[in-house]
Scaffold this active site. Structure first.
Site, PDB file in Angstrom:
ATOM      1  N   THR A 140       1.031  -1.362  -0.138  1.00 21.57           N
ATOM      2  CA  THR A 140       0.285   0.398  -0.470  1.00 21.57           C
ATOM      3  C   THR A 140       1.222   1.373  -0.276  1.00 21.57           C
ATOM      4  OG1 THR A 140      -0.519  -0.369   2.129  1.00 21.57           O
ATOM      5  CG2 THR A 140      -2.154  -1.432   0.972  1.00 21.57           C
ATOM      6  N   THR A 143      -3.860  -2.627   8.787  1.00 27.07           N
ATOM      7  CA  THR A 143      -2.580  -2.763   8.157  1.00 27.07           C
ATOM      8  C   THR A 143      -1.258  -4.183   7.624  1.00 27.07           C
ATOM      9  OG1 THR A 143      -1.370  -0.775   8.364  1.00 27.07           O
ATOM     10  CG2 THR A 143      -0.135  -2.176   8.259  1.00 27.07           C
ATOM     11  N   GLU A 179       7.059   3.825   8.881  1.00 25.24           N
ATOM     12  CA  GLU A 179       6.645   4.850   8.092  1.00 25.24           C
ATOM     13  C   GLU A 179       7.971   6.349   8.331  1.00 25.24           C
ATOM     14  OE1 GLU A 179       1.881   5.190   7.695  1.00 25.24           O
ATOM     15  OE2 GLU A 179       3.319   5.315   9.677  1.00 25.24           O
ATOM     16  N   ASN A 206       1.252  11.043   8.127  1.00 24.93           N
ATOM     17  CA  ASN A 206       0.002  10.463   8.135  1.00 24.93           C
ATOM     18  C   ASN A 206      -0.695  12.126   8.786  1.00 24.93           C
ATOM     19  OD1 ASN A 206      -0.320   8.039   8.992  1.00 24.93           O
ATOM     20  ND2 ASN A 206       1.920   8.536   9.905  1.00 24.93           N
TER      21      ASN A 206
END
Lengths: 411, 411
Positions: free
Chosen positions: A159, A196, A282, A406
């Protein structure tokens, strides 16, 4: 972003006899990207899984659990279907109906029963699964089913991952060859709202169901259950272990040396796949191992390790390469180990002895701490001096890019 | 940074009869800033406190606890001494000796015993307290002891706070006037490595020790124990409640209407001081209230509220004004309430009904969520439909500035 170069991902991952993989571009959320994966298991394969403990567990997770419970020797699990772009989570009864419809469609195409299919979804939460697009994409995925599609499979479950995650290994156990290949995905609970972590590991040994159930739990406990990026537990986390039984080795007992060797190899490969997720976390710029030793129990070692690994203050200090080590002591102190005697505690950063008996080590020099903090891979080691238990977790730092990623509006 | 304009901080905070405050520039860490505060209590005052649960609790916290236990009617607590710039935490036996030396010095100057002084420190962890500078600064602090120094006192306990935090109120209880004034400080566990939250609230009513002990716990539970900026619990957190007894009201029983009115006022003022800390949170751009209702117990409501309030994904979504509401559901789901039936759960953002019976409310429109998310003050309301308990916590968003502030190298 990813820490350093990632672990090597070979494009020639080893095929595992007894499992074929096929992908398609179904346009679940965006056009022109691989977003649908089918895994087809040959007769004789066993499969076991561990799933998220989140109470908002997604519809496909609920269906997976039901189908795994219903599976029998006569009607075993024969296929897995995975879509990205939509998590089918927070979708209620309608979500369950759509997950079941996906299974039914694939079952029809493969000539098995719907209960023999396990569904997985990853992507946006709270939006209806575009089940018609998934159904429409299935024939193409089936058309390219091959045993050597592992790398494309790793790509097709990405993703916001910046790179595919996969690992492969062949080994010889008791004179018999075993081939083992796995893929994973995840990078935080993930923008935008993604649900996730997915992991799939297959090998060609034959393992009875009861043993495989234990094996997948043990492997997860030593890998996917020991990583944290932001402490957010997704609604869709799943890790599946597949024993195709199409190879040379057959395991019959948990007490055999062969089983122990196999279990160790599965754990090691699972750990490799889990570490790839952290390295691609991330905004991650550093890969941090936190090891807590000499505790009374593994549970208390983990509590302390996670308290360090989740602390935003500790994580920003790593990002800044700042040997701001009081933050680590504070995180140990509030980890919830009520009878911890901090006056016996020692803290190391790699080889540097930072805190001695609960205070600053008189021999500690700031420049030594600074030298370690500048590295992109760091081991934090805490010694509790109250027992023999030990636990490690793996995490990353907290950077500006984490906030940027985010805080981005869902695209 | 601070959310909006802060709560109003009046420069004419009301003096509380029976307590004098004096400050000095002692140069503990930096020159030319107020960094030392003395509070002197008149005879007849009672004092009670709550302290950090961090196992690495700082030396002054340990000394405070000991002195509070040793205090008697004949030898009550008579003074408080607070320094910024150094937390005297992670400093071992030597730290205790220095905290005790500070008490002894002030006691000598005031003509009381060392055990009648409570010490507090806030600032850098793991560095030795510069006790000689503090001792040298005490005469100047004593020289300017005044009852109307509250605003300067609030300034003198600031570290990385961008503004002083204080509140004051007069009220009439049972026909008798009560004056109540408090100050607080804190802004995250705080750069650089700071050991953070301090709060002091004094009023002029007379309250017996046992009741005051209960009152401070209740007030903290409804205020300072309900705020979170980054989830890091500092090593130095302290909240002290002082009843000088120099005013008109005397409380004798917890069952009296007067006690209940006083307790409500103390809680409200404590909440005001706690909210000021959140509004001045590191990098904060939004002030978020999370209220969880209809739970089985206050404990489970708090668990869920904190799970939402600590989630980096939820906090970055607030920063981005992104109605990314699956993140809130996910945080509820992993809060650790194992028997939670999510299919009965409802979620509101201010007046907007977002999730209904565990899924997206069919009437929910993205633009309504967007409208609320753009505000700088937002209430998240979760209804569990399993009981009558309720809890609220207050927090802020997670912004780029949080990372910048905490990744800055210690100056």
């Amino acid at each position: 972003m990813a820490v350093n170069s990632p672990l090597p991902v070979s494009a020639d991952l080893k095929p595992v006899a007894g499992i074929e993989l096929g992908y398609a571009e179904a346009g679940v959320r965006k056009a022109n990207r691989k977003d649908l994966l089918v895994m087809k298991l040959a007769p004789g394969a066993t499969i076991a899984g561990v799933f998220t403990l989140n109470r908002f567990c997604a519809a496909p997770v609920q269906v997976c659990k039901t189908h795994l419970e219903q599976a029998t020797d006569a009607a075993p699990i024969r296929a897995l279907v995975i879509n990205t772009g939509n998590a089918n989570a927070g979708t209620g009864e309608e979500g369950l109906a759509r997950a079941n419809a996906t299974c039914a469609e694939l079952a029809g195409l493969l000539g098995v029963k719907p209960e023999q299919v396990l569904p997985f979804s990853t992507g946006v939460i709270l939006e209806p699964l575009p089940v018609e697009r998934i159904k429409a994409g299935l024939p193409a995925a089936i058309a390219n089913l091959k045993t050597d599609n592992w790398f494309a499979a790793a790509e097709s479950i990405m993703t916001t991952d910046t790179q595919p995650k996969a690992a492969s290994r062949t080994l010889t156990i008791g004179g018999k060859k075993v081939v083992m290949t796995g893929i994973s995905k995840g990078a935080g609970m993930i923008k935008p709202n993604m649900a996730t972590m997915l992991g799939y590991l297959a090998f060609d040994a034959k393992v009875p169901q009861a043993l495989l159930n234990q094996l997948v739990k043990d492997a997860a406990d030593q890998s996917f259950n020991c990583i944290t990026i932001d402490g957010d537990t997704s609604t869709n986390d799943s890790f599946m272990l597949i024993a195709t039984g199409a190879g040379e080795l057959e395991i019959t007992s948990a007490d055999s040396a062969e089983y122990k060797e196999l279990a160790a190899a599965v754990s090691a490969l699972s750990q490799n796949l889990a570490h790839q997720i952290v390295r691609d976390g991330e905004g991650a710029t550093k890969f941090i191992e936190v090891t807590v030793e000499d505790g009374k129990s593994v549970e208390e070692c983990r509590k302390i390790a996670y308290s360090i690994g989740h602390s935003p203050l500790v994580k920003t200090a790593f990002f800044a390469s700042d040997p701001n080590l009081g933050r680590i002591l504070a995180a140990i102190g509030y980890a919830g180990v009520d009878d911890l005697d901090v006056s016996k505690l020692n803290l190391y950063l790699d080889d540097v002895w930072v805190a001695k008996n609960g205070g600053r080590n008189p021999d500690y020099k700031e420049e030594d701490g600074q030298r370690v903090m500048k590295k992109s891979e760091i081991v934090v080691r805490v010694k509790l001096a109250r027992g023999t238990a030990k636990a490690s977790i793996w995490t990353c730092d907290l950077s500006h890019d984490y906030v940027t990623i985010n805080a981005d509006y869902r695209s």
